[in-house]
Design an enzyme around this catalytic site. Sequence first.
Site, PDB file in Angstrom:
ATOM      1  CD  GLU A   1      -3.779  -6.049   3.780  1.00 49.75           C
ATOM      2  OE1 GLU A   1      -4.661  -5.235   4.143  1.00 49.75           O
ATOM      3  OE2 GLU A   1      -2.567  -5.856   3.947  1.00 49.75           O
TER       4      GLU A   1
ATOM      5  CD  GLU B   1      -2.951  -1.172   2.317  1.00 52.06           C
ATOM      6  OE1 GLU B   1      -2.963  -0.199   3.082  1.00 52.06           O
ATOM      7  OE2 GLU B   1      -3.752  -2.109   2.408  1.00 52.06           O
TER       8      GLU B   1
END
Length: 453
Positions: A354, A164
Amino acid sequence: MRTFPKDFVWGAATAAFQIEGAAKEDGRGESIWDRFCRTPGKVANGDTGDVACNHYHLYQEDVQLLKDLNVDSYRFSISWPRIFPTETMTPNQQGLNFYKKLVNTLLEQGITPMATLYHWDLPQWLQDKGGWTNREIVQYFKQFAETMFRELGDTVKYWITHNEPWVVSYLGYGNGVHAPGHQDLQSFLSASHHILLSHGETVSLFREVGPTDGKIGITLNMATAYPADETAASMIAAQSWDGFLNRWFADPVFKGAYPNDMLDLYSDITNFSFIHDGDLKIISQPTDFLGINYYSIAYVKPSTEGEFHFLKAETVSSGKPVTAMDWEIHPQGLTDLLIRLHNDYNGIPIYITENGAAFDDTVDENGEIHDDLRLSYIEQHLEACLVAMESGVNLRGYYVWSFLDNFEWAFGYDKRFGVVYVDYETQKRTPKKSALWYRDMINTNKTKNSVSL
Ligand code: IFM
């Protein structure tokens, strides 16, 4: 009967700072999150990662739990300050030993390790040099990566450079909600570029010193940005949001260029002097897969005020149900995202690295956790994956976030994402109803090669 392919990878994910604890043990150095947690007002309740889930000591029990969950693969991250605690860049053998023991235990149980190099716990000594805003960090990151490839490359075949980059650069250096807590948009943009550059450099390095049968990718947090209404202005605002969150990170990696609309928008903030000739060629080294962390969507409308004035946009609620993070539950957004990524980035292999949800779990009188909302969230998102795969998306696997309840960054231990409940007082682990469902669903998939969702 809807089916996932036989070789579809079922996984569970965590990150070092969120679960390991043992913050001052075996030579680990200080991370920016240790410092941030101790800065008053930054993390709920003043929570820290000092103990977390004590996974550093309980990893064997945790691997057994993973085995009980039937997962094929476990995604974890490596704590950079555990490996390079000081500026001397001498690897800490005890830190290396921990990851070797973890990986060997996983392999003994037939679980494939997937290692993320950077999941946010930067050594504080590197932040003292400017962290991700200082271009020199790219060389330090390469050294860290090379050490890990050499030490673990014979046992770990799946690698992720970054988790991220948007969160690291925007929340860390742009709005300051995450460590190191800086609030400067120019820093957000230079940090984002150096993260991407370190990704590209590390992919090249992997081809030289990594396992020849290995795969390397990057994980981006992505969300479909929908216009809040049908006006042209809202469509433009949604496009900018998409550029901010998605394309600014994916286009350089997979197309070798920053998106022009964002270069235009950001020219009010920076002159882009941090982008050097040849950088985009390095950033766009062929990457084996794209990891996506998907949680929610964004409904966007125009605005020239507030936090996102530089995008001329703001997000609003669509009124849909939300999780305990206040994130709207929107599985269709995942299908739309996957199809769009498949089309825009040349059918790149994708892993959902995720997906999951925080809810306020309660333990009943029998010690059970009936987290039906989380179960339903996961089920709906797997259904969304199936729909995308039926449209041709090259989706290779799904990792639930998270394996364990853990330290949820600025929210401390207030938010529980785990499919396994952690009692932080006793460190007792209890699989929730969602974990038992996930286990059975994987088992059905493996034995019948078909899943009824
Ligand atoms: O807990 C985080 C994780 O570290 C990165 N992705 C999002 C999760 C939930 O916020």
